[in-house]
Motif scaffolding. Structure first.
Motif, short mmCIF file in Angstrom:
data_model
loop_
_atom_site.label_atom_id
_atom_site.label_comp_id
_atom_site.label_asym_id
_atom_site.label_seq_id
_atom_site.Cartn_x
_atom_site.Cartn_y
_atom_site.Cartn_z
N ALA A 57 -65.64 28.96 -12.79
CA ALA A 57 -66.61 28.60 -11.76
C ALA A 57 -67.99 28.35 -12.36
CB ALA A 57 -66.68 29.69 -10.71
N GLU A 58 -68.37 29.11 -13.35
CA GLU A 58 -69.71 28.98 -13.94
C GLU A 58 -69.82 27.76 -14.86
OE1 GLU A 58 -72.34 30.95 -13.35
OE2 GLU A 58 -71.25 32.32 -12.05
N VAL A 59 -68.76 27.44 -15.58
CA VAL A 59 -68.84 26.40 -16.59
C VAL A 59 -68.40 25.04 -16.05
CG1 VAL A 59 -67.94 25.64 -18.83
CG2 VAL A 59 -68.59 28.02 -18.47
N TYR A 60 -67.28 24.99 -15.32
CA TYR A 60 -66.68 23.71 -14.96
C TYR A 60 -67.05 23.21 -13.56
CZ TYR A 60 -63.97 24.37 -19.15
OH TYR A 60 -63.60 24.54 -20.46
N VAL A 61 -67.46 24.06 -12.66
CA VAL A 61 -67.80 23.62 -11.31
C VAL A 61 -69.32 23.69 -11.18
CG1 VAL A 61 -67.41 23.98 -8.86
CG2 VAL A 61 -65.63 24.58 -10.49
N LEU A 62 -69.97 22.58 -11.47
CA LEU A 62 -71.43 22.58 -11.48
C LEU A 62 -72.04 21.72 -10.37
CD1 LEU A 62 -72.02 22.25 -15.31
CD2 LEU A 62 -72.17 24.29 -13.92
N GLY A 63 -71.36 20.66 -9.96
CA GLY A 63 -71.96 19.68 -9.07
C GLY A 63 -72.18 20.18 -7.65
N ASP A 64 -71.14 20.61 -7.01
CA ASP A 64 -71.20 20.95 -5.59
C ASP A 64 -71.30 22.46 -5.43
OD1 ASP A 64 -71.09 20.78 -2.87
OD2 ASP A 64 -68.94 20.38 -2.76
N VAL A 70 -64.52 28.23 -5.45
CA VAL A 70 -63.77 28.59 -6.65
C VAL A 70 -64.11 30.01 -7.09
CG1 VAL A 70 -63.45 28.07 -9.10
CG2 VAL A 70 -63.43 26.23 -7.42
N LYS A 71 -65.40 30.33 -7.10
CA LYS A 71 -65.82 31.64 -7.60
C LYS A 71 -65.35 32.77 -6.70
CE LYS A 71 -69.78 34.15 -9.34
NZ LYS A 71 -69.37 34.36 -10.71
N THR A 94 -57.03 35.62 -12.17
CA THR A 94 -58.17 35.46 -11.26
C THR A 94 -59.53 35.77 -11.89
OG1 THR A 94 -57.87 37.72 -10.43
CG2 THR A 94 -56.77 35.94 -9.24
N TYR A 95 -59.59 36.69 -12.79
CA TYR A 95 -60.88 37.08 -13.37
C TYR A 95 -61.55 35.94 -14.16
CZ TYR A 95 -64.39 40.06 -15.56
OH TYR A 95 -65.57 40.61 -15.97
N PRO A 96 -60.81 35.22 -15.00
CA PRO A 96 -61.47 34.09 -15.68
C PRO A 96 -61.94 33.01 -14.70
CG PRO A 96 -59.43 34.63 -16.80
CD PRO A 96 -59.47 35.43 -15.53
N VAL A 97 -61.21 32.81 -13.61
CA VAL A 97 -61.65 31.84 -12.61
C VAL A 97 -62.97 32.29 -12.01
CG1 VAL A 97 -61.11 30.86 -10.34
CG2 VAL A 97 -59.33 31.01 -12.08
N CYS A 117 -63.44 32.59 -3.53
CA CYS A 117 -62.12 32.55 -2.86
C CYS A 117 -60.99 32.61 -3.88
CB CYS A 117 -62.01 31.30 -2.00
SG CYS A 117 -63.10 31.37 -0.56
N LEU A 118 -61.02 31.72 -4.86
CA LEU A 118 -59.96 31.73 -5.87
C LEU A 118 -60.15 32.87 -6.87
CD1 LEU A 118 -59.59 27.92 -6.60
CD2 LEU A 118 -58.29 29.35 -5.02
N GLY A 119 -61.38 33.24 -7.13
CA GLY A 119 -61.65 34.30 -8.09
C GLY A 119 -61.30 35.69 -7.58
N PHE A 120 -61.24 35.83 -6.26
CA PHE A 120 -60.91 37.14 -5.68
C PHE A 120 -59.51 37.17 -5.09
CE2 PHE A 120 -65.46 37.79 -5.94
CZ PHE A 120 -65.53 39.12 -6.31
N LEU A 121 -58.65 36.27 -5.49
CA LEU A 121 -57.27 36.28 -5.00
C LEU A 121 -56.49 37.50 -5.49
CD1 LEU A 121 -56.04 32.61 -4.96
CD2 LEU A 121 -56.31 34.17 -3.06
N PHE A 122 -57.03 38.23 -6.47
CA PHE A 122 -56.34 39.45 -6.90
C PHE A 122 -56.25 40.44 -5.75
CE2 PHE A 122 -60.75 40.46 -7.74
CZ PHE A 122 -60.87 41.77 -7.32
N ILE A 123 -57.14 40.32 -4.77
CA ILE A 123 -57.10 41.21 -3.60
C ILE A 123 -55.82 40.96 -2.80
CG2 ILE A 123 -58.25 41.72 -1.41
CD1 ILE A 123 -60.89 41.15 -2.81
N VAL A 124 -55.28 39.76 -2.88
CA VAL A 124 -54.01 39.44 -2.23
C VAL A 124 -52.84 39.70 -3.18
CG1 VAL A 124 -52.67 37.56 -1.20
CG2 VAL A 124 -55.12 37.72 -0.77
N PHE A 125 -53.01 39.36 -4.45
CA PHE A 125 -51.91 39.47 -5.41
C PHE A 125 -51.51 40.92 -5.71
CE2 PHE A 125 -53.27 35.19 -7.36
CZ PHE A 125 -52.54 34.51 -6.41
N VAL A 126 -52.47 41.81 -5.81
CA VAL A 126 -52.16 43.20 -6.17
C VAL A 126 -51.28 43.86 -5.11
CG1 VAL A 126 -53.18 45.49 -6.52
CG2 VAL A 126 -54.06 43.52 -7.77
N PRO A 127 -51.61 43.79 -3.80
CA PRO A 127 -50.68 44.36 -2.82
C PRO A 127 -49.32 43.68 -2.81
CG PRO A 127 -52.83 44.05 -1.83
CD PRO A 127 -52.88 43.41 -3.16
N LEU A 128 -49.29 42.38 -3.07
CA LEU A 128 -47.99 41.70 -3.13
C LEU A 128 -47.15 42.22 -4.30
CD1 LEU A 128 -48.88 38.01 -2.26
CD2 LEU A 128 -47.67 39.68 -0.86
N VAL A 129 -47.78 42.45 -5.44
CA VAL A 129 -47.06 43.01 -6.59
C VAL A 129 -46.51 44.38 -6.23
CG1 VAL A 129 -47.38 43.93 -8.92
CG2 VAL A 129 -48.31 41.70 -8.34
#
Length: 182
Positions: free
Chosen positions: A96-103, A110-111, A88-91, A113-125
């Motif tokens: 998000a900074e390099v590849y998602v530029l248009g919209d 991406v930055k 999640t951290y690279p996302v 919602c997907l970048g902070f999914l560790f908030i869901v993954f860590v409790p699941l682990v």
């Protein structure tokens, strides 16, 4: 007065015997006082042992520990956390900074919602790898405080009983009406 020196020696012997007896009595009294003090201290120690829990020694603690108890997190937890953050951290910081530029919406999605999914993954682990936490969560979410099924069933039974009682009262009223002359 010839008896004088003998009499004074006898008196001195009596005084010495009396002093010796007094010293013996004093020694006995001191010994009795010391014994009483020792008995009081032993009684206090016994009372303390009965009322206060004894702290187990480190040897006893080793025997009391479960065999799977660890001092820190296991390697599975560390690997799971590492995987969650590496995914999640690279996302969040790079993709998000390099590849998602248009919209701008896509960038924010991406930055943040997907970048902070560790908030869901860590409790699941944690839930997957730690059995004691998993059983604690089961007991919390199965308790009467949070959504107990037993309480809902009891409420449904009470409602059913109230409806049955109301229906019976209506039947009795109908019978009374039929028996009364108009």
């Amino acid at each position: 007065m010839a008896a004088g020196p003998l009499g004074s020696a006898a008196a001195a012997a009596r005084e010495a015997a009396a002093a010796e007896a007094a010293a013996a009595e004093a020694a006995e009294a001191a010994a009795a006082a010391a014994a009483a003090a020792t008995d009081r201290k032993e009684d206090e120690d016994d009372r303390r042992r009965r009322t206060l829990p004894r702290m187990p020694t480190s040897l006893r603690l080793r025997r009391l520990r479960r065999p799977d108890t660890r001092k820190g997190p296991g390697w599975g937890i560390i690997a799971g956390f590492t995987a969650a953050f590496l995914a999640t951290y690279p996302v969040h910081m790079y993709v998000a900074e390099v590849y998602v530029l248009g919209d701008s919406f896509a960038f924010l999605f991406v930055k943040y919602c997907l970048g902070f999914l560790f908030i869901v993954f860590v409790p699941l682990v944690i839930l997957v790898l730690e059995g004691n936490i998993r059983s604690g969560v089961r007991s919390v979410f199965g308790s009467a405080v949070l959504c107990s099924l037993q309480d809902e069933e009891e409420e449904e039974e009470e409602e059913g009983e109230e409806e049955a009682a109301a229906a019976e009262e209506e039947e009795q009223e109908d019978r009374r009406r039929e028996n009364l002359p108009i």
